[in-house]
Design an enzyme around this catalytic site. Sequence first.
Site, short mmCIF file in Angstrom:
data_model
loop_
_atom_site.label_atom_id
_atom_site.label_comp_id
_atom_site.label_asym_id
_atom_site.label_seq_id
_atom_site.Cartn_x
_atom_site.Cartn_y
_atom_site.Cartn_z
N ARG A 99 9.91 -13.99 -44.54
CA ARG A 99 10.45 -14.23 -43.20
C ARG A 99 11.92 -14.66 -43.31
O ARG A 99 12.74 -14.31 -42.47
CB ARG A 99 9.64 -15.28 -42.45
N ASP A 127 -1.12 -20.44 -32.72
CA ASP A 127 -2.54 -20.49 -32.40
C ASP A 127 -2.85 -21.76 -31.62
O ASP A 127 -2.03 -22.67 -31.57
CB ASP A 127 -3.42 -20.36 -33.65
#
Length: 240
Positions: free
Chosen positions: A25, A209
Site C-alpha cells: 500500500r 469493518d
Amino acid sequence: MSTPHISAEPGDFAPAVLMPGDPKRAERIAHMLMPDAKMVTEVRGMMGFTGTYEGKPLSVMGSGMGQPSLTIYATELFKFYGVQRIIRVGTCGSISPLAQVGDTVVAMTAHTDSHINVARFPEISFAPCASWNLLSAAMRAVETLPEADRGRVHVGSVFSEDHFYFKTPGLLEKLTAYGTLGLEMETAALYGAAAEFGKEALTVLTVSDNLLDSSKDMTPEERETKFVNTLKLAAAAALS
Ligand code: HPA
C-alpha cells in the site's frame, strides 16, 4: 548508511512520512501521489519511497503490523533519518455506532493492552497523544472533502490492541461505552515513539469493518479504494 531495518542514505527521507501498515500500500500511495517517487529502502520487503507532492518533499513507508514492528521503523526514522513527523494511514474496525464502514477516524489518543508504553513509564499510566499541529491541519482539510463526506470524519480515541483475533470478553463493550471509535494495532506505540524523540505524529484511519454489525464489512478491494478521504487528510497534515 544503514540502520538494522532501513537501508537508505542520509537525506533520502523527507521530514514528513506517511506510514501505512502494508508496504504494497505504501508503494501504491507513493505512486498515486508522486509521479517522481523513488524507492529508498526495501529491507525485509518493507518498502519506503520519497518524492514530491504539491511541490514539497514527502516519503511513504510501510510499518508492518502491530506495535513492535511500527516502533522499530518509527524509531529509526526519527532517530537516524531526520524525520520530523509520521502520519499513520491505516484501517480500523469500528466499535462505535458513530463510525460506519468507509468513514474516517482521526485518533486523538489510543488506549492499549500493550506493554510498550508501560516499559517507558512503569510508574504512571502514560497518555499517548496526537500532535495538535497535525490534528488541526487534518481537520482543516475536512473542508476539501466532498460535502456529503464531511460528516463522516470522527475524532476521538481508538484502541491499539496486540491481538487481532483474541478479544477479552466484555472489553469491547466497555470501550464502546467509553466512546472509543475503533480498533487498530499501532497508534499507542506511534504516539509514544514521537514523544520519546520530541517529534510529531498522527493516525488517520478508514473504517474497514464494523464489529457491531459485520454485515457491512468492506471487501479487500474496497479497503484499497475507499481510503481516498483518509489519505487526503493525512497528506494535508503531512504537508502542513
Ligand atoms: N482489530 C485490529 N485492527 C483492525 C481490526 C480489528 O478488529 N479491524 C481492522 N483493523
